[in-house]
Write a protein that holds these residues in place. Structure first.
Motif, PDB file in Angstrom:
ATOM      1  N   THR A 579      48.976  16.274  74.777  1.00 50.43           N
ATOM      2  CA  THR A 579      48.885  17.673  74.851  1.00 50.43           C
ATOM      3  C   THR A 579      50.236  18.167  75.646  1.00 50.43           C
ATOM      4  O   THR A 579      50.850  17.374  76.522  1.00 50.43           O
ATOM      5  N   ALA A 580      50.353  19.420  75.532  1.00 49.03           N
ATOM      6  CA  ALA A 580      51.819  20.177  76.102  1.00 49.03           C
ATOM      7  C   ALA A 580      51.301  20.502  77.392  1.00 49.03           C
ATOM      8  O   ALA A 580      50.341  20.452  78.050  1.00 49.03           O
ATOM      9  N   GLN A 581      52.512  20.397  78.402  1.00 45.74           N
ATOM     10  CA  GLN A 581      52.307  20.697  79.633  1.00 45.74           C
ATOM     11  C   GLN A 581      53.582  21.479  80.252  1.00 45.74           C
ATOM     12  O   GLN A 581      54.821  21.076  79.814  1.00 45.74           O
ATOM     13  N   ALA A 582      53.496  22.287  81.107  1.00 47.07           N
ATOM     14  CA  ALA A 582      54.578  23.144  81.288  1.00 47.07           C
ATOM     15  C   ALA A 582      54.928  22.982  82.730  1.00 47.07           C
ATOM     16  O   ALA A 582      54.146  22.593  83.735  1.00 47.07           O
ATOM     17  N   ASP A 583      56.347  22.723  83.160  1.00 46.79           N
ATOM     18  CA  ASP A 583      56.932  22.488  84.323  1.00 46.79           C
ATOM     19  C   ASP A 583      56.976  23.729  84.812  1.00 46.79           C
ATOM     20  O   ASP A 583      57.876  24.704  84.581  1.00 46.79           O
ATOM     21  N   GLU A 584      56.125  24.056  86.106  1.00 44.79           N
ATOM     22  CA  GLU A 584      56.501  25.525  86.835  1.00 44.79           C
ATOM     23  C   GLU A 584      57.517  25.678  87.352  1.00 44.79           C
ATOM     24  O   GLU A 584      57.837  26.819  87.783  1.00 44.79           O
ATOM     25  N   LEU A 585      58.293  24.724  87.595  1.00 44.32           N
ATOM     26  CA  LEU A 585      59.579  24.834  88.293  1.00 44.32           C
ATOM     27  C   LEU A 585      60.723  25.316  87.235  1.00 44.32           C
ATOM     28  O   LEU A 585      61.584  26.344  87.553  1.00 44.32           O
ATOM     29  N   LEU A 586      60.362  24.869  85.922  1.00 46.47           N
ATOM     30  CA  LEU A 586      61.271  25.701  84.972  1.00 46.47           C
ATOM     31  C   LEU A 586      60.886  26.749  84.206  1.00 46.47           C
ATOM     32  O   LEU A 586      61.779  27.624  83.640  1.00 46.47           O
ATOM     33  N   CYS A 587      59.414  27.062  84.149  1.00 42.50           N
ATOM     34  CA  CYS A 587      59.020  28.219  83.499  1.00 42.50           C
ATOM     35  C   CYS A 587      59.551  29.430  84.071  1.00 42.50           C
ATOM     36  O   CYS A 587      59.354  29.560  85.269  1.00 42.50           O
ATOM     37  N   ASN A 588      60.008  30.487  83.232  1.00 45.50           N
ATOM     38  CA  ASN A 588      60.190  31.683  83.511  1.00 45.50           C
ATOM     39  C   ASN A 588      59.150  32.722  82.933  1.00 45.50           C
ATOM     40  O   ASN A 588      59.413  33.855  83.122  1.00 45.50           O
ATOM     41  N   GLY A 589      58.205  32.238  82.428  1.00 43.52           N
ATOM     42  CA  GLY A 589      57.172  33.358  82.249  1.00 43.52           C
ATOM     43  C   GLY A 589      57.239  34.264  81.055  1.00 43.52           C
ATOM     44  O   GLY A 589      56.701  35.334  80.978  1.00 43.52           O
ATOM     45  N   CYS A 590      58.316  33.717  80.149  1.00 43.47           N
ATOM     46  CA  CYS A 590      58.503  34.684  78.984  1.00 43.47           C
ATOM     47  C   CYS A 590      57.604  34.795  77.715  1.00 43.47           C
ATOM     48  O   CYS A 590      57.816  35.768  77.127  1.00 43.47           O
ATOM     49  N   SER A 591      56.492  34.059  77.954  1.00 46.36           N
ATOM     50  CA  SER A 591      55.549  34.122  76.690  1.00 46.36           C
ATOM     51  C   SER A 591      55.971  33.668  75.499  1.00 46.36           C
ATOM     52  O   SER A 591      55.177  33.881  74.518  1.00 46.36           O
ATOM     53  N   THR A 592      57.179  32.857  75.340  1.00 41.04           N
ATOM     54  CA  THR A 592      57.518  32.655  73.877  1.00 41.04           C
ATOM     55  C   THR A 592      56.363  31.492  73.474  1.00 41.04           C
ATOM     56  O   THR A 592      56.222  31.467  72.389  1.00 41.04           O
ATOM     57  N   CYS A 593      56.129  30.637  74.394  1.00 34.91           N
ATOM     58  CA  CYS A 593      55.293  29.588  74.202  1.00 34.91           C
ATOM     59  C   CYS A 593      54.084  30.041  73.467  1.00 34.91           C
ATOM     60  O   CYS A 593      53.305  29.488  72.576  1.00 34.91           O
ATOM     61  N   ALA A 594      53.281  31.032  74.233  1.00 33.45           N
ATOM     62  CA  ALA A 594      52.039  31.553  73.611  1.00 33.45           C
ATOM     63  C   ALA A 594      52.079  32.075  72.451  1.00 33.45           C
ATOM     64  O   ALA A 594      51.288  32.169  71.638  1.00 33.45           O
ATOM     65  N   ASN A 595      53.250  32.750  72.073  1.00 37.87           N
ATOM     66  CA  ASN A 595      53.072  33.196  70.786  1.00 37.87           C
ATOM     67  C   ASN A 595      53.403  32.539  69.712  1.00 37.87           C
ATOM     68  O   ASN A 595      52.644  32.882  68.417  1.00 37.87           O
ATOM     69  N   VAL A 596      53.846  31.136  69.863  1.00 42.51           N
ATOM     70  CA  VAL A 596      53.936  30.345  68.641  1.00 42.51           C
ATOM     71  C   VAL A 596      52.608  29.414  68.827  1.00 42.51           C
ATOM     72  O   VAL A 596      52.432  28.676  67.871  1.00 42.51           O
ATOM     73  N   CYS A 597      51.876  29.191  69.614  1.00 38.59           N
ATOM     74  CA  CYS A 597      50.754  28.393  69.982  1.00 38.59           C
ATOM     75  C   CYS A 597      49.936  28.869  68.957  1.00 38.59           C
ATOM     76  O   CYS A 597      49.139  29.863  68.786  1.00 38.59           O
TER      77      CYS A 597
END
Lengths: 662, 148
Positions: A579-597
């Motif tokens: 499954t996918a995992q987000a690296d909290e140090l790199l994530c800028n919280g932009c929501s792009t990923c949530a939009n394509v999921c």
């Protein structure tokens, strides 16, 4: 540094005949981190697996690469083997040396060179593998069967008998499907309705079965064990709880000009109707396109005559949402349209009919009450010509490339029944080949020829020409005598190719199940997993998977049911840990990923993040691994590279690319 | 197999990204049906065509690939519903950019191959390899690279 073992399988001679397996093993030892390499005739055998186990134990391997057949075949085998000796199953990679190499290449040097590269790519990937743990998800102990023909009915009964709840969703007003339209069945000449209707009654009366007729699946979400399905229950305009099935409304309905679908349009029906006498449920529906009340607002005869007060012109479609652990597709078939076959004069002459239409004509409940007669003038035919393979085994795009499988047998049946009931009628069958593989099938065909005197002519028909006197001139060829044939006939019957139900593609798309170019659903493995779709939790029953006759359909329906029962018997299912995992140090919280999921698996939370000593609250992506199916859409969409997919990480795929291009 | 006369000796490096559900299975079917295509094609399995990051393709060309092909489920048939639509858009953009910087459009391709289309997989690979052979080695990008 990983300690990697490479195991090269000969697969008998399947791989070893074109790939120098010893060389692949030798080259593997030159790869960084590889501390063990060997080749063996059958790695998947018990002896082969124990060699892997021994190497893991002796050398303390942390990752293994098996160079063998496709991972779709034996990945699970080798993962289990690794797990048994304490190695995480996701530390196993497969290099596909058979389907992607030895079977398609002839030159040994070339194939070996490629095999080495594929092995290197797998080694490069396994270096970056990390141990993964499968999660668990609960199973909803209820199954959905889409389609209420014999396939769907049998599957539902078998599942229900095992103690699980089953819902059948059927598009038409009654269950029964194609089989209910048939008169007799080959090779025993059983009356179709006589063997089908008890099954229909059994399904309807079964405490574990719920039947939704006149209903369609509208939306499917979720995954194996937990599908959520929206079912549209179309408005019948008749209250099912009140209707007694007396039939008076159908008798009195003044609108009687609608083509009767059940009789293939050979006669008409009323606007309020049940498709056939034994329909289940025995509750009519109002066809609002034909109903005078709905077209003009003036009528209401059915409501006036209904003693039970069941007619409800204001009824609306209803959408119900249910959850299921497994879904069975049993959508069946239809015959192809014949508009591209002008030479057979179908549509020009009423006396050129399809076999399914003949089936209705021969049936006592059909448009002619079972009397064999010409639809043009009602006269009894004296010469009947059957034409085989109309649209089947077709090399151009007018028809289908496949054999429809049932036509040879039902034509022999029709010919036999006609000769039996009307001995003075001559029957001629034009065929390409007569295909009768099946229990008692060839005996049946030979009876038609030898005992009933049916005239079989090997050859195709080029043209059927309607004559001014109402007869049909059939121009064909006899290949065995090498001569042209001109034959006057009173009736021509076309063995029309069958094709999957037109809704099959729509349903496959909803279920994300694979479908082939002919719109048959694809099985997970053509030989070993014939009733499962590659999509977990979706099963196939009947002709939606490929042409088959009734005994085969019933057998497959039972097989699909067993697979469903096996699934529903489990309390928990292991989920895919890739499954996918987000690296909290790199994530800028932009929501792009949530939009394509596509699964809504990504949410955002404000979390305390320790970024190299700086502690601050940040809005970061969080993946619900129970919902994530591991497609990887988010990993590419993420502008900051925070999303990665376990098992197919950026670094792993780049390592493979590098190994191939180096 | 069509081979460009001038490039008979040329063995291109070709990377094929295949989605697990359709195209990888289609490649398996091509294999079990013994439908041959040149050994220059090396397949990388990805869960979905949408898993293919443009970065992977750039990396392949950077490391000397002569062609990259991406195969996925037919539009509408994606196992994950919509993945191939993302892939199609991303690759449209990427390929036009690659063309601009010197990797001609013929060296990149997106093709939809279902699990049942072994024949199509083999035909696709044969035609793609023939195209790459006719284009020759991928040197135009090489010229742009700062070697040594």
């Amino acid at each position: 540094m990983q300690k990697i073992g490479v195991f090269v399988c000969h697969c008998g001679s399947n791989i070893a005949a074109t790939v120098d397996v010893k060389k692949v093993a030798k080259m593997a030892l030159k790869e960084p981190g590889v501390c063990h390499a060997e080749d063996y005739p059958y790695m998947c055998s018990e002896a082969g697996q124990s060699r892997i186990a021994a190497a893991i134990a002796e050398k303390g391997l942390t990752g293994i690469v098996v160079c063998s057949c496709s991972p779709r075949m034996h990945e699970a085998t080798f993962r289990k083997a690794a797990e048994r000796c304490g190695l995480n199953p996701y530390m196993v990679e497969i290099a596909n040396l058979r389907e992607h190499c030895s079977w398609i290449h002839k030159d040994m040097e070339e194939a070996t060179e490629k095999a080495v590269i594929l092995m290197r790519a797998a080694v490069a990937k396994v270096h970056l593998n990390t141990p993964l743990q499968a999660g668990e998800s609960a199973v909803t102990k209820r199954a959905l069967v889409i389609g209420g023909g014999i396939a769907g009915i049998q599957t539902a009964i078998d599942i229900a008998d095992a103690g699980y709840k089953v819902d059948i969703v059927e598009k038409t007003p009654s269950i029964g499907g194609r089989m209910s339209q048939l008169d007799k069945t080959f090779p025993t000449l059983d009356c179709s309705a006589c063997i089908l209707t008890p099954k229909m009654v059994e399904a309807a009366a079964h405490e574990n079965i719920t039947i939704h007729t006149y209903s369609e699946v509208e939306k499917v979400s979720g995954f194996v064990g937990n599908f959520t399905v929206d079912i549209r229950k179309k408005a019948r305009m008749v209250d099912m709880t009140k209707c007694t099935g007396c039939g008076v409304c159908q008798e009195k309905c003044p609108s009687r000009k609608t083509a009767n679908e059940f009789n293939r349009g050979l006669n008409t029906r009323s606007a309020i109707y049940t498709p056939f006498a034994q329909a289940i449920p025995n509750v009519p529906v109002i066809d609002t396109e034909s109903c005078i009340k709905f077209k003009t607002g003036k009528c209401g005869v059915c409501a006036a005559v209904c003693q039970a007060g069941a007619i409800d012109y204001k009824q609306q479609d209803e959408i119900i949402t249910e959850t299921y652990g497994a879904i069975v597709v049993a959508t069946g078939f239809d015959t192809i349209k014949l508009d591209k076959y002008g030479e057979y004069a179908y549509g020009q002459s009423k006396d050129v009919i399809t076999s399914l239409e003949l089936e209705r004509i021969m049936n006592a409940a059909g448009p002619t009450k079972g009397h064999l007669e010409r639809l043009s003038d009602g006269k009894a035919p004296k010469e009947i010509v059957f034409i085989q393979c109309v649209g089947s085994r077709c090399s151009d795009d007018r028809g289908k490339p496949y054999c429809s499988k049932i036509c040879c047998m039902y034509t022999a049946k029709h010919a036999m029944l006609i000769r039996d009931k009307y001995p003075d009628v001559n029957v001629t069958v034009f065929y390409i080949d007569v295909r009768t593989p099946g229990k008692n099938f060839d005996e049946f065909y030979r009876r038609a020829v030898e005992d009933y005197g049916v005239n079989y002519v090997k050859g195709q028909v080029g043209k059927v020409a309607p004559q001014p006197d109402g007869s049909l001139l059939v121009q064909g060829v006899d290949l065995l005598d090498n001569k042209q044939i001109l034959k006057k006939a009173d009736m021509v019957v076309l063995a029309t190719a069958i094709e999957p139900n037109p809704d099959a593609r729509k349903i496959a798309t909803m279920l994300t199940a694979s479908i082939d170019t002919n719109n048959f659903l694809t099985e997970a493995h053509p030989k070993l997993r014939p009733v499962e779709s590659p999509t977990a939790g979706v099963f196939l029953s009947g002709v939606c998977q490929g042409p088959k006759d009734i005994p085969e359909t019933v057998a497959q329906a039972g097989a699909a049911a067993v697979k469903v029962i096996g699934l529903l018997a489990k309390d928990k299912l292991k989920t895919n840990p890739c499954t996918a995992q987000a690296d909290e140090l790199l994530c800028n919280g932009c929501s792009t990923c949530a939009n394509v999921c596509p699964y809504g698996a990504i949410t955002y939370e404000v979390r305390l993040v320790n970024d190299h000593g700086i502690r601050e609250e940040r809005r970061v992506a969080s993946v619900n691994s129970a919902l994530c199916q591991g497609c990887g859409a988010c990993t590419v969409a993420c502008p900051s590279g925070a999303m990665d997919l376990q098992g197919f990480s950026n670094r792993q795929i780049i390592a493979e690319v590098d190994a191939i291009c180096r | 197999m069509p081979v460009n006369q001038n490039n008979e000796e040329f063995r291109p490096v070709i990377v094929a990204f295949c989605c697990n559900w359709c195209s990888y299975a289609g490649a398996d079917l091509a294999g079990s049906s013994r439908l041959s295509y040149p050994a220059d094609v090396k397949i990388i399995r990805v869960p979905c065509s949408c898993r293919v990051n443009p970065m992977f393709i750039l990396r392949a060309f950077e490391k000397g690939a002569d062609g990259v092909i991406l195969c996925g489920c037919h539009p509408g048939d994606c196992h994950y519903s919509t993945g191939n639509y993302y892939a199609r858009r991303r690759m449209t953009l990427l390929f036009s950019m690659l063309d601009f910087i010197g990797v001609e459009n013929g060296r990149t391709r997106v093709e939809w191959v279902s699990a049942a289309e072994g024949v199509k997989f083999s035909e696709t690979m044969n035609s793609f390899v023939a195209k790459i052979r006719s284009l020759g080695k991928n040197v135009r990008l090489g010229d742009l690279r700062c070697k040594n």
